[in-house]
Write an enzyme that holds these catalytic residues in place. Structure first.
Site, PDB file in Angstrom:
ATOM      1  N   GLY A  25       0.776  -1.234   0.000  1.00  0.00           N
ATOM      2  CA  GLY A  25       0.000   0.000   0.000  1.00  0.00           C
ATOM      3  C   GLY A  25       0.800   1.272   0.000  1.00  0.00           C
ATOM      4  O   GLY A  25       0.233   2.360   0.155  1.00  0.00           O
ATOM      5  N   GLU A  81     -10.913   3.050  30.568  1.00  0.00           N
ATOM      6  CA  GLU A  81     -10.372   4.012  29.600  1.00  0.00           C
ATOM      7  C   GLU A  81      -9.770   5.229  30.300  1.00  0.00           C
ATOM      8  O   GLU A  81      -8.725   5.741  29.877  1.00  0.00           O
ATOM      9  CB  GLU A  81     -11.457   4.441  28.604  1.00  0.00           C
ATOM     10  CG  GLU A  81     -12.033   3.317  27.764  1.00  0.00           C
ATOM     11  CD  GLU A  81     -10.957   2.570  26.987  1.00  0.00           C
ATOM     12  OE1 GLU A  81      -9.922   3.188  26.638  1.00  0.00           O
ATOM     13  OE2 GLU A  81     -11.131   1.370  26.735  1.00  0.00           O
TER      14      GLU A  81
END
Length: 618
Positions: free
Chosen positions: A209, A429
């Site tokens: 890519g 988190e």
């Protein structure tokens, strides 16, 4: 070369001779059976009796026999009998019986017509059937039996490729190296005068890519010469020797159209190292490689034929392929840096309608390690998101959402999560973010969310570096591990337990710790000793241990010690900032998604006093 020649194929003459013999046998044995009528032979006396009884409808008299048909409609037979020369009254009897009669004169068909019907027509039928069967086999096998050895290279001219160096961003070093090839194709006389010879081949090496094929097309577009493009897998056939024949045909076509560029994509398919691991030493792939080596030695590079090849597995290529005189130049096409990512985003953004104020630098900083293809996908995802939201132009929020979509997947808005689990996810988190914010070498927190994603993530904390760094210190690596353990540490501190939500954190922390010990020389015990090697640099970076079992056990012990130290450090940070942990987790539960600015603003406030006896829900 020790190529084994493929078995000789039977020519078309062989098949036509076989067809001719089959036609002759059919003419002699089979076709006459179909041409015979249903004829029954009777004696002359029965003919006379049937004639007198009025049972005969029609009579045909020939020189040696008499043929007649009965009146009975059910009787479809034709009767014949021998003619008696002494019966002079036969005509009178026929007149008395009132039957139709006549004498048959032999009439022969034209010899030309007989030849056409007997020989030409059957052969044409067989040829048509053969063509039909050949086409059916081609559709099933996906190859043309009449074009074995022909190259499948697609030829593009300047107007068809439509690519130049302007369309390639983020690969300035590679473009500079390839610009010499363009100049050689356009002005070869400059190099001939000084006695310089351009490389016959250039190998483009890099992760998937990164734009290796695009660079090759851009070289052809800049030089304005024909561009042959073929994949290495197209040389490999089920028939031994066909790949070598296709290599010969490809170079023959290239020399006829010189100056030109021949681009072989995924050359590792045919260019792997020759060893004793195969079945013998003359399989199809090895023959194809031998032919490629021979052709690259045989053609004259001064005519303007340049060979470009691309691979993301250079370590598997045969050394003979990489020696001077073949692929002289190795051009790295690496993942773009910060400036390169920003330039790539701008190139692809030209194809979509964007708003006035788009911060491509912020998007580039959030996509560290992304390839050109992934950045093009992010631009496309942003355009799709704008359409879903009913906008006619792409805004900054669309790019931010596109980055998250590529990293973590689409939002699972319909996912049902209990309040208790949602609370655990929020503390998890915030644990990551709080540990990162309280360390010196961690990247700033950009976004925190507890919205589930289709990749399986129940929430995530995004950190974005302010600049681009190419080195990582031991302190930075250790703090990354501490940040990854911060989620589990928050669960243990607040809820007194741990969940499966830290599985990905554990995997990443272990990978970093093992690299510190085994490859980066960041442990006192092993110092600068290399204990593992990277087996595939551009495809995942898989590693293999290069040490004894006893040393491997010590490596595991050292990795465990590093992770335990980082885990303890994260737990200490959260314990010191427990009040902020509760405050930020409550804010995240209410909003579900908060930005890095909101996080830092709350973290910078004075800590509120904790009421005595307040405990977190278990």
């Amino acid at each position: 070369m020790n190529d084994i020649k493929p078995p000789q194929k039977k020519t078309w003459v062989y098949y036509y001779v076989m067809t001719l013999l089959i036609v002759m046998l059919l003419n002699a044995l089979v076709f006459p059976l179909f041409q015979q009528d249903r004829v029954q032979e009777v004696d002359y006396s029965r003919f006379i009796s049937m004639l007198e009884e009025g049972q005969i409808k029609e009579v045909e008299i020939s020189e040696k026999q008499i043929a007649f048909t009965p009146n009975d409609e059910a009787d479809k037979n034709i009767y014949i009998t021998g003619r008696v020369t002494g019966d002079n009254d036969l005509v009178g009897r026929l007149l008395d019986a009132g039957v139709l009669f006549g004498e048959v004169y032999p009439k022969e068909n034209s010899p030309l017509l007989n030849f056409i019907l007997t020989w030409i027509l059957p052969i044409l039928i067989f040829v048509l059937l053969g063509q039909l069967m050949t086409r059916m086999m081609q559709k099933r096998m996906g190859t043309n039996a009449m074009t074995f050895g022909k190259s499948n290279a697609k030829v593009y001219v300047e107007a068809q490729t439509g690519k130049t160096f302007v369309d390639v961003a983020g690969q300035d070093e590679a473009k500079q190296a390839l610009s010499e090839l363009v100049d050689f194709l356009n002005h070869p006389e400059k190099y001939r005068e000084i006695g310089a010879q351009m490389p016959k081949g250039a190998l483009l090496v890099g992760p998937p890519g990164t734009g290796k094929t695009l660079l090759a097309k851009a070289v052809a577009g800049e030089a304005g010469v024909p561009f042959f493009s073929i994949s290495g897998s197209e040389f490999v056939e089920m028939f031994v020797g066909m790949g070598a024949a296709r290599v010969r045909d490809l170079f023959k076509q290239a020399q006829e159209k010189a100056p030109c560029i021949v681009f072989i994509d995924e050359i590792d398919t045919i260019g792997k190292k020759r060893d004793n691991s195969g079945m013998g030493g003359n399989d199809e792939r090895e023959q194809t490689l031998n032919q490629l080596l021979s052709e690259m030695d045989g053609f004259d590079g001064s005519k303007g034929v340049v060979i470009l090849a691309a691979t993301n597995r250079p370590e598997t290529l045969d050394k003979a392929l990489l020696r001077p005189g073949r692929f002289d130049r190795r051009i790295p096409v690496e993942l773009p840096d910060l400036a390169g990512r920003e330039a790539i985003l701008k190139v692809h953004a030209k194809n979509v309608k964007t708003g006035e104020k788009i911060d491509f630098n912020a998007v580039a900083r959030a996509t560290s390690g992304a390839s050109g293809a992934e950045l093009a996908n992010i631009v496309n995802e942003a355009a799709l998101h704008a359409v879903r939201d009913g906008r006619s132009a792409v805004v900054q929020n669309d790019f931010d959402e596109a980055v998250e979509t590529v990293i973590a997947g689409y939002q699972r808005k319909g996912a049902v999560i209990s309040e208790k689990e949602k609370k655990i996810i929020a503390y998890h988190e915030i644990g990551h973010a709080l540990v990162a914010a309280r360390q010196k070498n961690s990247a700033p927190v950009h976004k925190i969310t507890i919205v589930p994603r289709t990749s399986g993530a129940l929430g995530y904390t995004m950190q974005v570096e302010e600049g681009e760094s190419v080195l990582m210190s031991r302190e930075q690596a250790f703090e990354k591990i501490a940040t990854l353990t911060g989620g589990r540490a928050a669960e243990e501190l607040v809820f007194g337990t741990c969940t499966s939500g830290a599985s990905n954190d554990i995997e990443q922390a272990t990978k970093i710790a093992r690299a510190m010990v085994a490859r980066l020389g960041m442990s006192e015990e092993f110092d600068m000793m290399a204990l593992e090697t990277v087996t595939n640099q551009y495809l995942g970076g898989d590693t293999a241990l290069a040490c004894s079992a006893e040393t491997a056990a010590k490596v595991d012990q050292k990795v465990l010690e590093l992770i335990k130290q980082a885990h303890a450090a994260a737990a200490g940070i959260l314990k010191e900032n427990e009040a902020k942990l509760h405050e930020l987790a409550g804010y995240l539960l209410e909003r579900e998604t908060i930005t890095g600015e909101e996080f830092m603003e709350i973290l910078g406030r004075p800590e509120p006093p904790v009421p005595p006896g307040e405990e977190a829900d278990q």
